[in-house]
Enzyme design. Structure first.
Site: not given
Ligand code: GUN
Length: 285
Positions: A52, A96, A119
């Site tokens: 990311k 996350q 998200d």
């Molecule tokens: N953990 C697995 N996929 C995601 C996601 O799309 N966003 C976040 N914040 N955590 C994750």
């Protein structure tokens, strides 16, 4: 002849468009900023967070990482999110998941300012998606809609079957397909006659989390098959939820794993970060 939907290529096109928008924003004195919070040392989360941050750098989004120890308290984590909420240079906040045991993920997500919730996990954003009045879409389902659109696959009037009902993928996926006038069925672990229902699908989305769960007998010839799975098979190789070798013989379109849905998730996150920066600066999307 089955057509492979190339998520790597399509995600690169989305990221290119995002990079262009970032340049335009920068020319107006606005640099989109994103904070990525990771707690503990889950190796998969570390890889996701690194990817990311890398994607942010590539499209020109400013990013900050907050890597907190596994024994971080709920209060400290909430305090960090509140501080990030108050920062005018940070437009997107991402915590996350999963969080280490003992931390209340739901409470943390609900602390994020909904306008910074890139998200789209906050209850306010989930509700907005339900009523079709949204700024952010959850990244994986939004990425799938982008894959369908850019492959010229019509959703309106199609029988869509989503297998899996998670808050992150299954439920919002169904809602987005519905907004696009698909006729949607959600299946799950208690669904009876699963194979029969899947066989009705013109568009079949597999978000189960089990390798080879969707077999060829569950797929109508000519169906579009979207595989959200990220599993490891017995040899440790990354694979999806779909028995790709057999299903590709009968599907009209199929997404591979890796290189299908996966790359779209981060591309859509970048798009959400730009939307967040625009909204917070009073610009239209
Ligand atoms: N953990 C697995 N996929 C995601 C996601 O799309 N966003 C976040 N914040 N955590 C994750």
């Amino acid at each position: 002849m089955t057509k492979l939907i190339d998520g790597k290529h399509i995600s690169a096109l989305v990221r290119q468009a995002v990079a262009k928008e970032v340049m335009q924003l920068k020319s107006q004195g606005i640099t989109p900023g994103m904070a990525v919070v990771i707690v503990g040392d889950d190796p998969a989360s570390r890889i996701y967070v690194n990817n990311k941050k890398k994607a942010c750098a590539e499209v020109g989004i400013y990013s900050e990482e907050y890597a907190l120890p596994a024994d971080t308290t709920q209060e400290a984590l909430i305090a960090l999110v509140q501080e990030l909420n108050s920062r005018s240079d940070i437009h997107g906040i991402l915590v996350q998941s999963p969080l280490p045991k003992g931390l209340d993920e739901k409470a943390v997500v609900e602390t994020i300012d909904p306008r910074k919730d890139v998200d789209a996990f906050h209850a306010v954003n989930v509700g907005k998606i339900m009523i079709g009045d949204f700024h952010f879409l959850p990244c994986t389902p939004a990425g799938i809609i982008e894959l369908l659109d850019r492959s010229g696959i019509e959703i309106e009037g199609k029988r869509c079957v989503v297998v899996g009902r998670s808050n992150i993928v299954g439920k919002p996926m169904a809602m987005l397909l519905l907004h696009r006038n698909g006729t949607v069925t959600i299946c799950h672990s208690r669904t009876k006659q699963l194979a029969e229902i899947c066989r009705e699908a013109d568009i079949l989305v597999a978000a189960v989390g089990k390798a080879n769960f969707i077999t060829a007998d569950m797929v109508k010839p000519g169906a579009v098959v979207i595989d959200v799975g990220m599993n490891r098979n017995e040899n440790g190789k990354l694979c999806g939820d779909v028995d790709f070798a057999a299903v590709q013989e009968i599907a009209s379109y199929i997404t591979p794993v890796p290189g299908g849905v996966g790359p779209m998730t981060i591309a859509m996150l970048m798009k959400n970060a730009v939307s967040a920066a625009k909204i917070q600066n009073g610009l239209s999307l």
